[in-house]
Scaffold this motif. Structure first.
Motif, PDB file in Angstrom:
ATOM      1  N   ASP A  22      33.394  39.307  42.241  1.00  0.00           N
ATOM      2  CA  ASP A  22      34.502  38.669  42.962  1.00  0.00           C
ATOM      3  C   ASP A  22      34.102  38.191  44.355  1.00  0.00           C
ATOM      4  N   THR A  23      33.274  38.936  45.046  1.00  0.00           N
ATOM      5  CA  THR A  23      32.836  38.532  46.388  1.00  0.00           C
ATOM      6  C   THR A  23      32.000  37.262  46.317  1.00  0.00           C
ATOM      7  N   GLN A  26      34.196  34.269  45.643  1.00  0.00           N
ATOM      8  CA  GLN A  26      34.876  33.841  46.865  1.00  0.00           C
ATOM      9  C   GLN A  26      33.930  33.031  47.745  1.00  0.00           C
ATOM     10  N   SER A  30      34.215  29.064  48.912  1.00  0.00           N
ATOM     11  CA  SER A  30      34.367  28.738  50.328  1.00  0.00           C
ATOM     12  C   SER A  30      33.116  28.118  50.948  1.00  0.00           C
TER      13      SER A  30
END
Length: 101
Positions: A22-23, A26, A30
């Motif tokens: 998940d990190t 993200q 971004s």
């Protein structure tokens, strides 16, 4: 239009992390260039990577992790063969340009 072709190990790392982390997902959404570099890609020209991201990676909306995992082989194949498009020359071999109607 700029293109991006990844080596097989980098493509596998990138897709695996998009399917599990998940990190990393993200970060990819971004700062796509940073995520690609973190996956192990070493661009021959860093400016080309930035141009690719600027032109081709706006407004990223990632698929769910399980969807990415199910399509892993297809995604890796696309990433290792390049993301550019080649338009076939339909009139090739006919001696003169053809007019489509």
């Amino acid at each position: 239009m700029p293109t991006l072709t990844l080596s097989l190990p980098v493509a596998k790392t990138l897709v695996h992390r998009l399917a599990t982390d998940d990190t990393f997902r993200q970060l990819f959404a971004s700062d796509t260039a940073a995520a690609i570099l973190l996956a192990g890609h070493v661009p021959s020209d860093p400016a080309e990577l930035q141009q690719f991201v600027q032109d081709c990676c706006k407004n990223i909306c990632l698929a769910e992790k399980d969807v990415i995992a199910q399509a892993e082989d297809q995604i890796i194949a696309m990433l290792t063969s390049g993301t550019g498009y080649s338009v076939p020359m339909l009139e090739d071999g006919y001696g003169a340009p053809r007019t489509l109607r």
